[in-house]
Enzyme design. Structure first.
Site, PDB file in Angstrom:
ATOM      1  N   ASP A 240      -2.189  50.369 -11.164  1.00  0.00           N
ATOM      2  CA  ASP A 240      -1.231  50.951 -12.084  1.00  0.00           C
ATOM      3  C   ASP A 240      -1.792  50.782 -13.498  1.00  0.00           C
ATOM      4  OD1 ASP A 240       1.028  52.210 -13.058  1.00  0.00           O
ATOM      5  OD2 ASP A 240       2.400  51.035 -11.829  1.00  0.00           O
ATOM      6  N   GLU A 449      17.691  55.813 -17.971  1.00  0.00           N
ATOM      7  CA  GLU A 449      17.167  55.136 -16.790  1.00  0.00           C
ATOM      8  C   GLU A 449      15.785  55.705 -16.520  1.00  0.00           C
ATOM      9  OE1 GLU A 449      19.302  55.810 -13.174  1.00  0.00           O
ATOM     10  OE2 GLU A 449      19.535  57.964 -13.511  1.00  0.00           O
TER      11      GLU A 449
END
Length: 699
Positions: A240, A449
């Protein structure tokens, strides 16, 4: 089919011609060209969770959690194929114009098959479900759609984020996810295992956090013992973004960047999204790694590039034309997905609306006419958007008047900076009072979110502090309820919310999710009965976050429908239709490594699509999940007052438990299978007015 052995040989031969400096340079996400060998620059960073993302125009499908509501493997594969087609079309033109920029390649960091274990997690919208079986089935279907079945990979899919990763976002760079062997193998790993073994996913991305003390991009347990060892994964592993620098900056597993680069590459991380692999040569000089470590990684990444047909000018995918981007077929598929993903949670009979009986329709709410409420995160760009307001206006035409009020800001206490708090409330009440029915559209968007560092949400973390809608929207809901007019609430979020007020005060509640660029059309068509809803919740809608364990607690006890002990608002697997479907009877027979269930299905209501769900309960083993587990599902279309049969496949592995040592085996002789349109829990049965059929299985 693709020949990995041939690709590996070609990669080995090409890499052998490179200097060690050139090999190391190819392990960055933005790999430079090697002109003397005819190797073009390549950027490994590309996104496609629900359409080609961040690369300009592309068909924008519903957000993954919305697509999961379809419980449909076939359409997931079709969507994956459509996304891959557009990816190739865009790639072909980019290469033709010498554009090798980020988001323009063929290696897509999708799907996200992490478990949506806690509704507070902002990135849960990118995932499919709180259930490992549903996540695995949909993930494999999307992977197969993306990668295709031709001579070359259509695009290379990536299963992320490996493993035991689901927030909190604010802690992900330093957090250690501690889990039991049972939870690891029962809940967190199954979707990844199936992605590797059945989906043959070409890439796996490591998570930011540590798991059981080891950073996920430098984990001997996860990467060597499980992924490449036990599962036999042969593709490439990617970190990542900037996760390897977390080794020394936040996890403090290593002391320096060269040490972090060394740990990652020795554990088998081939591509670094970030800059830490700039220190690979320093690590080599310091004796922390060998040339063979760099060579092995380089061979793996070039194996993928050969499998993609990058060096074959006759690759069939090179002929895919740009005209496939946002073509009519793909737009129709996106609209179909939106229709199938919307979930009807409550209906007192108001739906479907009869347009002949309506003169004025009030559309209110901050998400009613906001494009951001359609798209979710990791999105592309559409050439046209249809909001809920626009969808209703288009559907109604001149047959009724449509009044509109924004009602409130999404999260601030006023819309206009110089206005007083609640400056749109009076207008919203006026619209409601002048309307025969109100469609109230609330929710969140990717700024409230999502991934970390969004400034507008609580703490900038990306996660929710609780399950409540922002206070201005709660005030708006109360104000509209006070008018006494019938209200249909549309909630557009990527996660479960506390919708108790809406459930208690409004005539209908619809979970619209982030339904894609033209999702407002699908929602409008549902309201007026052009089709019957059929979506089912892939996550549990709890009453409150107070009912859940601490967000940082990764133990599965009292989480998700399989383990939760209390009452919920809307259960996993629940969703209403405009029909009245029941399963009065079901039988089971063996067929090799699976069971085939034949269900009798009746419909005493209007014609509809419906999802049949099968759950299994182990009646003996102390290692069984507390409640029951999804083990099969299928779609059925059934007419008004029709009776028909349907077959559902259940793998025999559904009989297995996972013990405290993480071992999987059959540990019981007595099982119950539940076949119906929901879970067998009391709440689902009460909401739907029907119970699943039961099959007792003794082995």
């Amino acid at each position: 089919m693709r020949d990995r052995t041939k690709a590996q040989a070609a990669a080995k031969a090409l890499v052998a011609q490179m200097t060690i400096e050139e090999r190391a340079s190819q392990l960055k996400y933005d790999a430079p060209a090697i002109d003397r060998l005819g190797i073009p620059a390549y950027n490994w960073w590309n996104e496609a969770l629900h359409g080609v993302a961040r690369a300009g125009t592309a068909t924008m499908f519903p957000q993954p959690v919305a697509m999961a509501s379809m419980f449909d493997e076939d359409i997931m594969k079709k969507i994956g194929d459509a996304v891959a087609t557009e990816a190739r079309a865009k790639y072909n033109e980019a290469v033709k114009h010498g554009d090798h920029d980020i988001y323009k390649g063929l290696t897509f960091w999708s799907p996200n098959i992490n478990l949506f274990r806690d509704p507070r997690w902002g990135r849960g919208q990118e995932t499919y479900s709180e259930d490992p079986y549903l996540t695995a089935r949909l993930g494999v279907s999307y992977i197969k759609g993306l990668q295709g079945d031709g001579e070359y990979l259509k695009v290379a899919a990536c299963a992320k984020h490996f493993a035991v990763h689901s927030g909190p976002e604010a802690l992900r760079h330093e957090f250690d996810a501690e889990v039991s062997e049972k939870d690891l193998w029962e809940t967190y790993l199954p979707a990844f295992e199936v992605a590797v073994k059945e989906g043959e996913v070409e890439s796996v991305m490591g998570a930011y956090n540590r798991t059981l003390g080891e950073p996920c991009c430098g984990s001997e347990l996860l990467m060597k013992k499980i992924l490449r060892g036990k599962w036999g994964f042969e593709g490439h592993y990617v970190s990542d973004c900037w996760a390897i620098s977390d080794f020394h900056n936040h996890h403090h597993i290593t002391a320096t960047a060269p040490e972090s680069a060394a740990l990652a590459i020795k554990m088998g991380c081939d591509v670094n999204c970030g800059v830490t692999y700039l220190y690979l040569l320093r690590a080599l000089e310091d004796g922390l790694i060998t040339e063979e470590d760099i060579t092995a990684a380089t061979e793996r990444v070039f194996t993928t590039r050969f499998l993609l047909g990058e060096f074959d000018e006759n690759c069939a995918y090179n002929a895919i034309p740009y005209e496939t981007v946002e073509c009519a077929e793909h737009l129709a598929l996106s609209e179909e997905a939106a229709r199938k993903s919307v979930v009807l949670l409550k209906n007192d009979g108001i739906l479907p609306l009869n347009l002949e009986n309506l003169r004025t329709i009030g559309v209110i709410g901050p998400n009613a006419d906001d494009r951001m409420s359609l798209i979710g995160n990791y999105h592309g760009t559409a050439s046209r958007y249809i909001t809920v307001l626009e969808g209703i206006q288009d559907y109604v035409g001149d047959k009724a008047r449509v009044l509109y009020s924004e009602g409130s800001h999404l999260y601030r206490d006023r819309v206009e900076g110089l206005g007083l708090p609640n400056d749109r409330i009076a207008e919203a009440q006026t619209v409601a009072e002048h309307s025969d029915v109100v469609v109230l559209v609330v929710g969140l968007n990717e700024n409230l979110e999502g991934e970390e560092m969004h400034e507008s949400n609580a703490g900038g973390s990306g996660d929710k502090l609780d399950l409540l809608l922002p206070e201005p929207q709660r005030r708006l809901m109360e104000a509209v309820a006070e008018t006494g007019k019938p209200v249909i609430l549309i909630n557009m979020t990527g996660s479960a919310m506390d919708l108790r007020f809406a459930d208690q005060h409004f005539s209908a509640v619809v979970q619209g999710w982030y339904p894609g660029a033209r999702g407002g059309k699908a929602i409008a068509e549902l309201l007026f009965g052009k089709y019957s809803p059929s979506g089912k919740l892939p996550v549990t809608f709890y009453n409150s976050a107070d009912d859940l364990p601490d967000f940082t607690d990764y133990a599965m006890e009292n989480r998700t429908y399989r383990y939760f002990k209390g009452d919920v608002l809307y259960p996993f697997g629940y969703g209403l239709t405009y029909g009245k479907v029941e399963v009065p009877d079901a039988t089971l027979r063996e067929d090799g490594d699976r069971f085939i269930i034949t269900a009798t299905v009746t419909n005493s209501g209007r014609a509809t699509d419906e999802i049949l769900e099968v759950y299994i309960r182990d009646n003996e083993s102390k290692f069984a999940v507390r409640n029951h587990s999804l083990c099969g599902f299928t779609h059925i279309s059934i007419g008004e007052n029709e009776t028909k049969t349907a077959e559902i496949m259940v793998p025999k592995t559904a009989l297995e438990i996972v013990d405290d040592h993480g071992e999987r085996r059959v540990d019981s002789h007595c099982f119950t299978l539940f076949v119906g349109i929901s879970q067998p829990d009391e709440k689902s049965c009460a909401l739907l007015g029907t119970k699943p059929a039961e099959i007792e299985l003794d082995i």
